[in-house]
Motif scaffolding. Structure first.
Motif: not given
Length: 364
Positions: A215-225, A251-255, A355-364
């Protein structure tokens, strides 16, 4: 016989607790300060620890923090014994991972009840964890041979034909066989990766320390990913024109690797279970501290029963549709989302829209 470690710097109190527990047929270890107590816990791995807060050399909070930072002692049940009963003190202990908090002086009945209750809870937790691991082993044992055999047969069969009829085949026939071998190899590789990933996620789910690290990992610029992962799936299905993207960055709280895998599985399912020429929408938005991802397709969909039964090695209506794959994609997504304190929601009208909906915590 359960083993209990008592860490208490006051000799009389320590001896009284030790005697009380021994009368109840517990195996008891004792330590007169936190430093020795941590050493005893690391060496003997007790089933439960009773620990004072205010002690020389290393106080109870330090002991608990050290225990929770060590993989071999991280899950040992821990009960504070202390004269400090302020709400802030209790919250500090619980925040570090204490399982209970007894205020001194406490009666023998209170102490024994707390000990027995915590041991019973730990026993139940261990049984549940073992059941999950046993179920995972059974699922892999039953499913893995069949799932791997199908693409492996494609590889071996085409390779055998090439060897037997090489001199009689023209270039187009050989190219077709090689393409089939490559497709079977890619499918086999994907199956192996998914089996190993799901097994690892199940093991992580039984280990609090690994969950916290995840849970400490995060990803930024997730739109391009997300865009790259979705486009790759569209390319593999030769449906680049069906993919529609509308993404908001955050940014999203997931590697990044885990998020890419999540998108890969969702978009793969959307293309796999819908017809060429129908759209697959991948959208994202941010609401307060939540990143929300949508994957929408116009395919065959799922019944409410299907959605309730999302689990490893489950291929929805396999006999009817004979779709390739282990049916593990949504199970991987669900486990990833759960481990990151997110939510997975699926709304589906069979043969209309899913429709598949995924909610994740944002990072930072």
């Amino acid at each position: 016989m359960s083993k209990i470690l008592v860490i208490e710097d006051e000799f009389a109190i320590r001896e009284n607790i030790v005697e009380l527990l021994e009368i109840e047929d517990f195996e008891v270890l004792s330590a007169e300060n936190g430093r020795i107590g941590f050493q005893q816990a690391s060496e003997h791995l007790p089933d439960l620890i009773l620990c004072d807060v205010m002690m020389p050399e290393l106080d109870g909070y330090g002991v608990l923090s050290a225990l929770r930072s060590n993989p071999t002692t991280a899950t040992i049940p821990f009960i504070f014994l202390t004269a400090k009963a302020e709400h802030s003190d209790i919250r500090q202990g619980m925040g570090l991972g204490a399982d209970d908090y007894l205020t001194k002086p406490c009666s023998a009945e209170e102490l024994l009840e707390a000990v027995k209750t915590r041991l019973k809870k730990q026993e139940l937790f261990e049984k549940q964890s073992q059941l999950k691991l046993d179920e995972l082993r059974r699922s892999i044992t039953h499913s893995l041979p069949h799932e791997l055999r199908t693409p492996l047969n494609g590889i071996l069969g085409n390779a055998e034909l090439l060897l037997l009829e090489l001199e009689d085949l023209d270039v187009d026939e050989m190219r077709k066989m090689l393409e089939d071998i490559r497709a079977s190899g890619q499918r086999l590789n994907r199956l192996i990766i998914n089996f190993l990933l799901y097994a690892d996620l199940e093991l992580i789910a039984t280990n609090n320390q690994r969950i916290q690290a995840l849970q400490k990992s995060s990803a930024s610029s997730v739109d391009s990913l997300i865009s790259e992962a979705a486009k790759e799936q569209a390319r593999q299905f030769e449906r680049a024109g069906d993919l529609q993207l509308k993404l908001q960055d955050s940014p999203v709280q997931m590697a990044a690797t885990r998020l890419a895998k999540l998108v890969e599985e969702l978009v793969n399912n959307a293309f796999k279970f819908s017809e060429p020429g129908t759209p697959v929408d991948v959208k994202s938005q941010v609401e307060k501290d939540r990143f929300i991802l949508f994957v929408i397709d116009k395919g065959r969909g799922m019944t409410p029963e299907d959605i309730q039964q999302i689990g490893a090695h489950l291929q929805f209506e396999r006999k009817l549709y004979e779709q390739q794959g282990s049916g593990m994609g949504l199970s991987i997504v669900k486990r990833l989302v759960d481990l990151h304190n997110g939510k997975l929601m699926i709304e589906s009208e069979p043969n209309q829209e899913t429709t598949v909906r995924v909610e994740l915590p944002t990072a930072g």
